[in-house]
Every structure is written in structure tokens, then in C-alpha cells.
Design a protein around this motif. Structure first.
Motif, PDB file in Angstrom:
ATOM      1  N   ALA A  34      -4.432  -3.118  -8.071  1.00 29.28           N
ATOM      2  CA  ALA A  34      -3.523  -4.176  -7.722  1.00 29.28           C
ATOM      3  C   ALA A  34      -1.841  -4.047  -8.159  1.00 29.28           C
ATOM      4  O   ALA A  34      -2.164  -3.963  -9.003  1.00 29.28           O
ATOM      5  N   ALA A  35      -1.744  -4.469  -6.940  1.00 28.23           N
ATOM      6  CA  ALA A  35       0.087  -4.298  -6.684  1.00 28.23           C
ATOM      7  C   ALA A  35       0.460  -2.217  -7.712  1.00 28.23           C
ATOM      8  O   ALA A  35       1.908  -2.955  -7.194  1.00 28.23           O
ATOM      9  N   ARG A  36      -0.192  -2.005  -7.092  1.00 27.04           N
ATOM     10  CA  ARG A  36       0.701  -0.476  -7.027  1.00 27.04           C
ATOM     11  C   ARG A  36       0.384  -0.051  -5.539  1.00 27.04           C
ATOM     12  O   ARG A  36       0.443   0.288  -5.052  1.00 27.04           O
ATOM     13  N   ARG A  37       2.177   0.600  -5.399  1.00 27.42           N
ATOM     14  CA  ARG A  37       2.935   1.567  -5.188  1.00 27.42           C
ATOM     15  C   ARG A  37       2.220   2.968  -4.455  1.00 27.42           C
ATOM     16  O   ARG A  37       2.077   3.243  -5.308  1.00 27.42           O
ATOM     17  N   GLY A  67      -5.747  -3.396  -3.435  1.00 24.55           N
ATOM     18  CA  GLY A  67      -4.608  -4.253  -3.284  1.00 24.55           C
ATOM     19  C   GLY A  67      -3.673  -3.604  -3.374  1.00 24.55           C
ATOM     20  O   GLY A  67      -2.656  -3.931  -3.856  1.00 24.55           O
ATOM     21  N   LEU A  69       0.028  -1.373  -2.503  1.00 26.62           N
ATOM     22  CA  LEU A  69       0.959  -1.690  -1.702  1.00 26.62           C
ATOM     23  C   LEU A  69       1.411  -0.033  -0.563  1.00 26.62           C
ATOM     24  O   LEU A  69       2.209   0.891  -2.420  1.00 26.62           O
ATOM     25  N   ILE A 104       4.601  -4.433 -12.147  1.00 31.95           N
ATOM     26  CA  ILE A 104       3.233  -4.281 -12.099  1.00 31.95           C
ATOM     27  C   ILE A 104       2.657  -4.710 -13.545  1.00 31.95           C
ATOM     28  O   ILE A 104       3.137  -3.935 -14.536  1.00 31.95           O
TER      29      ILE A 104
END
Length: 119
Positions: A34-37, A67, A69, A104
Motif C-alpha cells: 500500500a502506497a509503495r512506489r 495499492g 503507486l 510511507i
């Protein structure tokens, strides 16, 4: 991620357990992404148009579904036209990597849906 497509659009054998883990991700695993690039560059051959870069696009889709990114479009390194895809990919991923990422939360800090909400 650099991922090769082989056979009928499958990831290479060494990557298949990772793809399976993403497909059957547990809630704990989902919180890791989640929300990791991320960025994906596919390694394939346009001589096989039906399955060209299938593994790369599958990985991108799986990570976004969890989730994560995506910081740039999927790169497409082509065995038929070497270096063109990587050159384009690196031109888009390198500036994106230099942009500061938002903080994060660690998986232990991420709550489950509904926590802290008034009922």
C-alpha cells in the motif's frame, strides 16, 4: 522491477512464485505494498506480438491493485529493437525516482478499515 515475458505471456520460472504471491495476497501482504512506489520495465520480444510484455503489464496491474503507486509508464525493452525501450524507460523513471516520496507508514502502523471510526 525488471520482468521478462516468455512462453505464452508468462513471467519467467523464477518470477512465478512472486506473481502467485501477489495474486493471492493476504491482508498483511497487501499492507506491505500500500502506497509503495514502483516502476516496471518489461523484457520481451515484439516478434511474439500476442504475448509481448504480458508479464510486465500483469505485474504493474497486480501491484496497483494492491495499492502501490506506479511512478511511470511500464517500460518495454524489445529484443528486436535493443536499448530503445530501456532508454525511454530510464528517461521517465530516473526523474520520478528523484522526486521526494511521501512518507510511507510501516505495516505495523497501518490500521485495518474501520479502526477508530465511530459506530
Amino acid at each position: 522491477f525488471f520482468v521478462a515475458t516468455w512462453d505464452d505471456g508468462e513471467p519467467c520460472i523464477d518470477a512465478q512464485p512472486f506473481f502467485a504471491a501477489l495474486r493471492y495476497a493476504t491482508p498483511a501482504a497487501v499492507s506491505l505494498f500500500a502506497a509503495r512506489r514502483f516502476a516496471v520495465c518489461g523484457l520481451g520480444s515484439s516478434a511474439y506480438p500476442v504475448s509481448y510484455q504480458a508479464a510486465a503489464f500483469s505485474l504493474s496491474e497486480s501491484l496497483r491493485a494492491l495499492g502501490a503507486l506506479e511512478i511511470c509508464p511500464v517500460g518495454e525493452e524489445d529484443d528486436v529493437f535493443p536499448r530503445l525501450g530501456y532508454t525511454s524507460f530510464s528517461a521517465s523513471v530516473l526523474p520520478a525516482l528523484s522526486d521526494p516520496a511521501p512518507p510511507i507508514e510501516s505495516p505495523s502502523q497501518i490500521g485495518t478499515p474501520g479502526e477508530g471510526e465511530a459506530g
